[in-house]
Structure formats: structure tokens, C-alpha cells
Design a protein around this motif. Structure first.
Motif, PDB file in Angstrom:
ATOM      1  N   ASN A 148      21.580   4.319  -7.817  1.00 26.03           N
ATOM      2  CA  ASN A 148      22.728   4.070  -8.807  1.00 26.03           C
ATOM      3  C   ASN A 148      23.386   5.508  -9.198  1.00 26.03           C
ATOM      4  O   ASN A 148      24.654   5.538  -9.005  1.00 26.03           O
ATOM      5  CB  ASN A 148      22.307   3.575 -10.205  1.00 26.03           C
ATOM      6  CG  ASN A 148      22.163   2.263  -9.933  1.00 26.03           C
ATOM      7  OD1 ASN A 148      22.238   1.401  -9.000  1.00 26.03           O
ATOM      8  ND2 ASN A 148      21.522   1.670 -10.889  1.00 26.03           N
ATOM      9  N   CYS A 149      22.868   6.382  -9.302  1.00 27.05           N
ATOM     10  CA  CYS A 149      23.505   7.695  -9.610  1.00 27.05           C
ATOM     11  C   CYS A 149      24.210   8.468  -8.230  1.00 27.05           C
ATOM     12  O   CYS A 149      25.480   8.757  -8.250  1.00 27.05           O
ATOM     13  CB  CYS A 149      22.490   9.035  -9.976  1.00 27.05           C
ATOM     14  SG  CYS A 149      22.215   9.031 -11.644  1.00 27.05           S
ATOM     15  N   GLN A 150      23.625   8.152  -6.971  1.00 30.41           N
ATOM     16  CA  GLN A 150      24.321   8.283  -5.893  1.00 30.41           C
ATOM     17  C   GLN A 150      25.448   7.585  -5.700  1.00 30.41           C
ATOM     18  O   GLN A 150      26.322   7.966  -4.788  1.00 30.41           O
ATOM     19  CB  GLN A 150      23.225   8.003  -4.697  1.00 30.41           C
ATOM     20  CG  GLN A 150      21.944   8.878  -4.588  1.00 30.41           C
ATOM     21  CD  GLN A 150      22.141  10.273  -4.262  1.00 30.41           C
ATOM     22  OE1 GLN A 150      22.853  10.339  -2.948  1.00 30.41           O
ATOM     23  NE2 GLN A 150      22.104  11.301  -4.642  1.00 30.41           N
TER      24      GLN A 150
ATOM     25  N   TYR B 116      24.048   3.590 -15.069  1.00 26.36           N
ATOM     26  CA  TYR B 116      22.930   2.743 -14.680  1.00 26.36           C
ATOM     27  C   TYR B 116      21.812   3.438 -13.987  1.00 26.36           C
ATOM     28  O   TYR B 116      20.985   2.921 -13.421  1.00 26.36           O
ATOM     29  CB  TYR B 116      23.381   1.466 -13.966  1.00 26.36           C
ATOM     30  CG  TYR B 116      24.662   0.628 -14.417  1.00 26.36           C
ATOM     31  CD1 TYR B 116      24.328   0.002 -15.811  1.00 26.36           C
ATOM     32  CD2 TYR B 116      25.830   0.473 -14.074  1.00 26.36           C
ATOM     33  CE1 TYR B 116      25.218  -0.525 -16.520  1.00 26.36           C
ATOM     34  CE2 TYR B 116      26.819  -0.170 -14.549  1.00 26.36           C
ATOM     35  CZ  TYR B 116      26.672  -0.559 -15.970  1.00 26.36           C
ATOM     36  OH  TYR B 116      27.821  -1.402 -16.417  1.00 26.36           O
ATOM     37  N   CYS B 117      21.651   4.890 -14.428  1.00 25.94           N
ATOM     38  CA  CYS B 117      20.525   5.652 -13.783  1.00 25.94           C
ATOM     39  C   CYS B 117      19.434   4.959 -13.959  1.00 25.94           C
ATOM     40  O   CYS B 117      19.007   4.689 -15.295  1.00 25.94           O
ATOM     41  CB  CYS B 117      20.582   6.914 -14.609  1.00 25.94           C
ATOM     42  SG  CYS B 117      19.410   8.199 -14.013  1.00 25.94           S
ATOM     43  N   LEU B 118      18.605   4.937 -12.880  1.00 25.90           N
ATOM     44  CA  LEU B 118      17.443   4.331 -12.891  1.00 25.90           C
ATOM     45  C   LEU B 118      16.198   5.031 -13.626  1.00 25.90           C
ATOM     46  O   LEU B 118      15.220   4.534 -13.973  1.00 25.90           O
ATOM     47  CB  LEU B 118      16.808   3.906 -11.460  1.00 25.90           C
ATOM     48  CG  LEU B 118      17.825   2.923 -11.062  1.00 25.90           C
ATOM     49  CD1 LEU B 118      17.232   2.663  -9.446  1.00 25.90           C
ATOM     50  CD2 LEU B 118      17.826   1.400 -11.471  1.00 25.90           C
ATOM     51  N   ASN B 119      16.454   6.133 -13.662  1.00 20.79           N
ATOM     52  CA  ASN B 119      15.700   7.041 -14.523  1.00 20.79           C
ATOM     53  C   ASN B 119      16.094   7.439 -16.145  1.00 20.79           C
ATOM     54  O   ASN B 119      15.491   8.367 -16.593  1.00 20.79           O
ATOM     55  CB  ASN B 119      15.342   8.593 -13.736  1.00 20.79           C
ATOM     56  CG  ASN B 119      14.387   7.847 -12.437  1.00 20.79           C
ATOM     57  OD1 ASN B 119      13.633   7.399 -12.253  1.00 20.79           O
ATOM     58  ND2 ASN B 119      15.368   8.503 -11.271  1.00 20.79           N
TER      59      ASN B 119
HETATM   60 ZN    ZN Z   1      20.039   8.318 -11.645  1.00 23.07          ZN
END
Ligand code: ZN
Ligand code: NAP
Ligand code: ZN
Length: 351
Positions: A101-103, A109-112
Motif C-alpha cells: 500500500n505504501c508503494q 492504509y499502510c499494512l504496518n
Molecule cells: Zn506501509
């Protein structure tokens, strides 16, 4: 890590009003920008977080994520901004930057888990992050935005949260000429929703409980106003909208609004996330209608919005306050008595 002390306004517990306090900011790291805060918008989230409405608030809470200021220092490797630039910081100050998502520029919505501007975990100093109700903030340059110099610096502050939160769904669902868009609730998010949907060429309707806001809605650009407590009004727009953005901050019944969506229409919840205690019928969904949620927007999308505001001159309708009046502003906001965003003149923090 080296740090310095700044004056701020925050609260030490959920039932205590905001008051003056001192907090630490890190000294600029190589990629950081230090910003003197000129203006900070007052979002309904600031109230929720201060009062622990959603649980999980860690105190002290220093709110504020609609920040506009001037660069006062830059780190050795920070190349995007120079001292004196007019810049902004919104709801996020960091993310993992590597997840899928960051990419895709979807840091929200960053998965981390992205780092929220206040009430998040401070990766550098430990403890909580502190927001914009303060003299200064230090942020990695990748999470700092450029503010167009041709618009009112105070009135653009609410774009950083209220604006981007409605802009992101408007763009995602490709709103433009011919789109029929409705906004529920005429507050901070709602009034930006009307202006931005109109700015993109849509036909715009406001759903409001407050008949006395109708004239304002028209002035802000709404083509129609529907009083949500009137059955006749609600029936008159059955099956009409391609997109509805629901900004209501508390639990409410969305079923009547679902019936006003066209086939393939979408209702986007941005105001309330939690259990629906009120009735929620899946019946309207049979017409291939959708309900989804959306939070703020990514950094690139926020910059796109700031540039759009620079081009079109669209900014927020604001009421400027001194920071000493922020508790009263919270109370007025709770009653829906804000036309349409409070913005704190941060000069007042020096008093
Ligand atoms: Zn992320
Ligand atoms: P606001 O300025 O207080 O506006 C909310 C509007 O909703 C009010 O003006 C009112 O409009 C309507 N409303 C209020 N209580 C209601 C109720 N019980 N039933 C029906 N309508 C009601 O708040 P805001 O700053 O725009 O924020 C709205 C919500 O969005 C908050 O919960 C905030 O935390 C959330 N938020 C979410 C995001 C995100 O990323 N998803 C970002 C920012 C804020 P009328 O008088 O016209 O009915
Ligand atoms: Zn906000």
C-alpha cells in the motif's frame, strides 16, 4: 536523542479541559524539517481523541492534524524544502514506506500501521506523537506538503484533514461532470465535500438535519438540499446518487440513505466507525449498491488536492480562534455550531 521544549496545548485526561503544557520535539534528523506552526484547524477527531470517545487515547493528548507553518530548519539531507517555505502537515507523519500500500501512495492504509500525527507511537523520542496545537513540529520531509502561496494560509489548513478525507473518495470513485454526489452532514468535512465535488463538476446535494443551514449549503455550491428528517424529502431523491459521502460523527441509521443510491452507487462512511446499534437493513443492497469506509488520503493525493486548491481558489470557510478558546470551540462543534471549521491562530500560544 537531542530534543527541545515547545509550548503546546493538550489534555492530561479525558474529563479535563485542554490547557497549556510543554512537550519535547526532536532536533532535526538529516531528512527532517522543523516547522513553526502558524495555523491549526480543529477537527472533530481532536474532540474524540481528547475525550477518549474511541478508547485507546494515551495522555497527554496534544491534538491537531491540520497544520500550516513556515520552515525554520532543515536537516543536512533534506532537499525538498528551504527555510521560509510555506508548508503543511496533515494526519500522518510516517509509515513503513515498503508495504504494497505504501508503494502505491496509499500510506493511509499502510499494512504496518502509519504514524498518526498525534496519539501515535513516536519512533524517535518514544512515547506518543504530539500534534499541531503547539509552537513547532519536526517531520520527515517526505510527509511534509507544499502549500500554494496564493491562498489564505489559515483557510487552507482544514484541507489537510477535512478536505483530503472527502477528496480521496471523490477521486477514487472518479467524480466529474455528470456525477451525482450527495454529502451527509454540513460540518467541517461536509462543507469541503460540497466545494470539492462542485469543483470537480458534479451535481451536489446536501443531506442535513438542520434546515437553517440550507442557504449556506447553496452558497457553498450545493445544487439541492434534502432535510434528512423529512420522509417526503428523502423519497424525492430515491435511486439518485452515484456517490454519497457520510460525515456524521455518531452512530446513525444509514438505511434511508442507501435507498437514495442509484444502481452501482456507493455510500462511503468517513465519519463513524464502530458498531451500528441502530437498525441496518441489507435490503437496499440488492440493487448492487455498496457501503464502504475511507480514511484521509495518501501524501501524493493530499499534494494533488493542495495544488487543486491553489488552482481553483477553493479553501475552507473558517472561524479563527485563539488557542485559549479551544475548549469552547469543542463544545460548539459538538452541538454542530461551527461555520464551518475553527482554525487556531497559533500566535495566541505566545500570549
Ligand atoms: Zn506501509
Ligand atoms: P463536524 O464539523 O462536527 O460536522 C459533523 C456534521 O454531522 C454536523 O455538522 C451535523 O451536520 C452532522 N451531525 C452531527 N451529529 C449528528 C448526528 N447525531 N446525527 C446526524 N448528523 C449529525 O465534524 P467533522 O470535523 O466534519 O468530522 C466528522 C466526522 O468525521 C468525525 O467523526 C471525525 O472524527 C471524522 N473524521 C474522519 C476522517 C477519516 O479519515 N475518515 C477524517 C476526519 C474526520 P448537520 O447539522 O448538517 O446535520
Ligand atoms: Zn481530522
Amino acid at each position: 536523542m537531542d530534543s527541545f521544549t515547545v509550548k503546546a496545548y493538550g489534555t492530561v485526561a479525558q474529563d479535563i479541559p485542554l490547557e497549556e503544557m510543554h512537550i519535547q520535539r526532536r532536533e532535526v534528523l538529516p531528512k527532517d524539517v522543523e516547522i513553526e506552526i502558524l495555523y491549526c484547524g480543529v477537527c472533530h477527531t481532536d474532540l474524540h481523541k481528547s475525550r477518549n470517545d474511541w478508547g485507546g487515547s494515551t495522555y497527554p493528548v496534544v491534538p491537531g492534524h491540520e497544520i500550516v507553518g513556515r520552515v525554520t530548519k532543515v536537516g543536512k539531507e533534506a532537499l525538498k524544502y528551504r527555510i521560509g517555505d510555506l508548508v503543511a502537515v496533515g494526519c500522518l507523519v510516517d509509515s513503513c514506506r515498503t508495504c504494497p500500500n505504501c508503494q502505491k501512495d496509499l500510506e493511509q492504509y499502510c499494512l504496518n500501521g502509519f504514524t498518526v500525527t498525534y496519539g501515535g507511537t513516536d519512533k524517535h523520542l518514544g512515547g506518543s506523537t504530539y500534534g499541531g496545537y503547539a509552537e513547532k513540529i519536526v517531520v520527515d520531509e517526505d510527509f511534509v506538503l507544499k502549500v500554494p502561496e496564493n491562498v489564505d494560509a489559515a483557510a487552507i489548513a482544514p484541507v489537510l484533514c477535512a478536505g483530503i478525507t472527502v477528496w480521496s473518495p471523490l477521486r477514487h470513485w472518479k467524480v466529474g461532470e455528470g456525477s451525482k454526489v450527495a454529502i451527509i452532514g454540513l460540518g467541517g468535512l461536509g462543507h469541503m465535500g460540497i466545494k470539492l465535488a462542485k469543483g470537480l463538476g458534479a451535481e451536489v446535494t446536501l443531506f442535513s438535519r438542520s434546515a437553517e443551514k440550507a442557504a449556506d449549503a447553496t452558497r457553498l455550491g450545493a445544487d439541492h438540499v434534502v432535510i434528512s428528517t423529512s420522509d417526503t424529502d428523502m423519497k424525492s431523491v430515491a435511486g439518485k446518487f452515484d456517490l454519497i459521502i457520510d460525515t456524521v460523527p455518531y452512530d446513525h441509521d444509514i438505511t434511508p440513505y442507501m435507498h437514495t443510491l442509484a444502481t452501482d452507487g456507493t455510500l462511503v462512511l468517513v465519519g463513524y466507525f464502530g458498531d451500528f446499534e441502530k437498525k441496518f437493513s441489507t435490503l437496499p443492497l440488492y440493487m448492487r449498491r455498496s457501503v464502504v469506509g475511507s480514511v484521509i488520503g495518501g501524501i501524493a493525493e493530499t499534494q494533488e488536492l493542495l495544488d487543486f486548491c491553489g488552482k481553483t481558489g477553493i479553501v475552507s470557510d473558517i472561524e479563527m480562534i485563539d488557542i485559549q478558546n479551544v475548549n469552547e470551540a469543542f463544545e460548539r462543534m459538538e452541538k454542530g455550531d461551527v461555520r464551518y471549521r475553527f482554525v487556531i491562530d497559533m500566535k495566541s500560544l505566545k500570549n
